[in-house]
Design an enzyme around this catalytic site. Structure first.
Site, short mmCIF file in Angstrom:
data_model
loop_
_atom_site.label_atom_id
_atom_site.label_comp_id
_atom_site.label_asym_id
_atom_site.label_seq_id
_atom_site.Cartn_x
_atom_site.Cartn_y
_atom_site.Cartn_z
N TYR A 94 -2.06 -8.40 -2.21
CA TYR A 94 -3.05 -9.48 -2.17
C TYR A 94 -2.63 -10.52 -1.15
O TYR A 94 -3.46 -11.04 -0.40
CB TYR A 94 -3.20 -10.11 -3.56
CG TYR A 94 -3.76 -9.15 -4.58
CD1 TYR A 94 -5.12 -8.89 -4.64
CD2 TYR A 94 -2.91 -8.49 -5.47
CE1 TYR A 94 -5.63 -8.00 -5.57
CE2 TYR A 94 -3.42 -7.60 -6.40
CZ TYR A 94 -4.78 -7.35 -6.44
OH TYR A 94 -5.29 -6.46 -7.36
N ASN A 117 -15.82 -6.86 -6.04
CA ASN A 117 -16.29 -5.89 -5.04
C ASN A 117 -17.38 -5.01 -5.64
O ASN A 117 -17.13 -4.26 -6.58
CB ASN A 117 -15.10 -5.04 -4.59
CG ASN A 117 -15.51 -3.90 -3.67
OD1 ASN A 117 -16.61 -3.88 -3.12
ND2 ASN A 117 -14.61 -2.96 -3.49
N CYS A 125 -11.01 -1.46 -2.53
CA CYS A 125 -10.21 -2.46 -3.24
C CYS A 125 -9.08 -1.80 -4.02
O CYS A 125 -8.10 -2.46 -4.37
CB CYS A 125 -11.08 -3.33 -4.14
SG CYS A 125 -12.08 -2.42 -5.31
N HIS A 126 -9.17 -0.49 -4.26
CA HIS A 126 -8.09 0.22 -4.95
C HIS A 126 -6.83 0.29 -4.10
O HIS A 126 -5.75 0.57 -4.63
CB HIS A 126 -8.55 1.64 -5.35
CG HIS A 126 -8.94 2.50 -4.19
ND1 HIS A 126 -10.20 2.43 -3.62
CD2 HIS A 126 -8.24 3.43 -3.49
CE1 HIS A 126 -10.25 3.30 -2.62
NE2 HIS A 126 -9.09 3.91 -2.52
N GLU A 152 -5.61 9.96 -2.09
CA GLU A 152 -5.46 9.56 -0.69
C GLU A 152 -4.09 9.82 -0.10
O GLU A 152 -3.89 9.60 1.09
CB GLU A 152 -5.79 8.07 -0.56
CG GLU A 152 -7.25 7.76 -0.83
CD GLU A 152 -7.60 6.30 -0.60
OE1 GLU A 152 -6.71 5.49 -0.29
OE2 GLU A 152 -8.78 5.97 -0.74
#
Length: 158
Positions: A94, A117, A125-126, A152
């Site tokens: 963050y 979001n 946002c993950h 990912e």
């Protein structure tokens, strides 16, 4: 006009909404509510969004090529634009996002913007984690955040 399409994914059923020009929402569907919201129409844009999301979940896509129009404050939009710049397979804290948007003391506000979001996955946002590397705060639940980050891990090979 608001159009909605639902599709099943590896993380559950998601809803995709568009306004005729851009994707406005992507969210996990609450089974109790799915019959009560919007026109269920598969438009050309929604078909493209479903195709790209399916490719993402199959490990064949690491970024999206869709027009987006998330509703939010200017600050939130600035945060969401920064999130889109986080490469697939990478994470940021963050605080790092706060620095990117030019307000290094705004880590908490970045967290709140993440929470609001409206276009999950596509605005990733993950990919935002705690300063110590821990998985914190995801509207879809930390188990979903973990699944998306795990999915990912192989982005670098695409």
């Amino acid at each position: 006009m608001r159009n909605i399409f639902y599709c099943d994914t590896k993380i559950g059923k998601i809803g995709i909404e568009e306004n005729g020009e851009a994707i406005t929402k992507v969210y996990l569907v609450n089974k109790d509510l799915q019959d009560d919201i919007g026109e269920k129409t598969e438009t050309i844009l929604l078909k493209k969004a479903v195709k790209e999301l399916n490719e993402y979940f199959e490990g064949k896509r690491s970024s999206f090529d869709l027009p987006l129009e998330p509703g939010g404050t200017e600050f939130q939009k600035k945060v969401w634009e920064a999130l889109i710049e986080i490469p697939c397979g990478e994470t940021r804290s963050y605080g790092e996002i706060a620095k990117v948007i030019g307000n290094e003391k705004a880590a908490r506000a970045v967290g709140m913007a993440n929470n609001k979001n409206p276009i999950m996955i596509i605005i990733p946002c993950h990919r935002v984690i705690g300063a110590n590397g821990s998985l914190v705060g995801y509207a879809g639940g930390l188990n979903i955040k973990e699944k998306l980050l795990e999915l990912e891990k192989n982005c670098m090979n695409r």
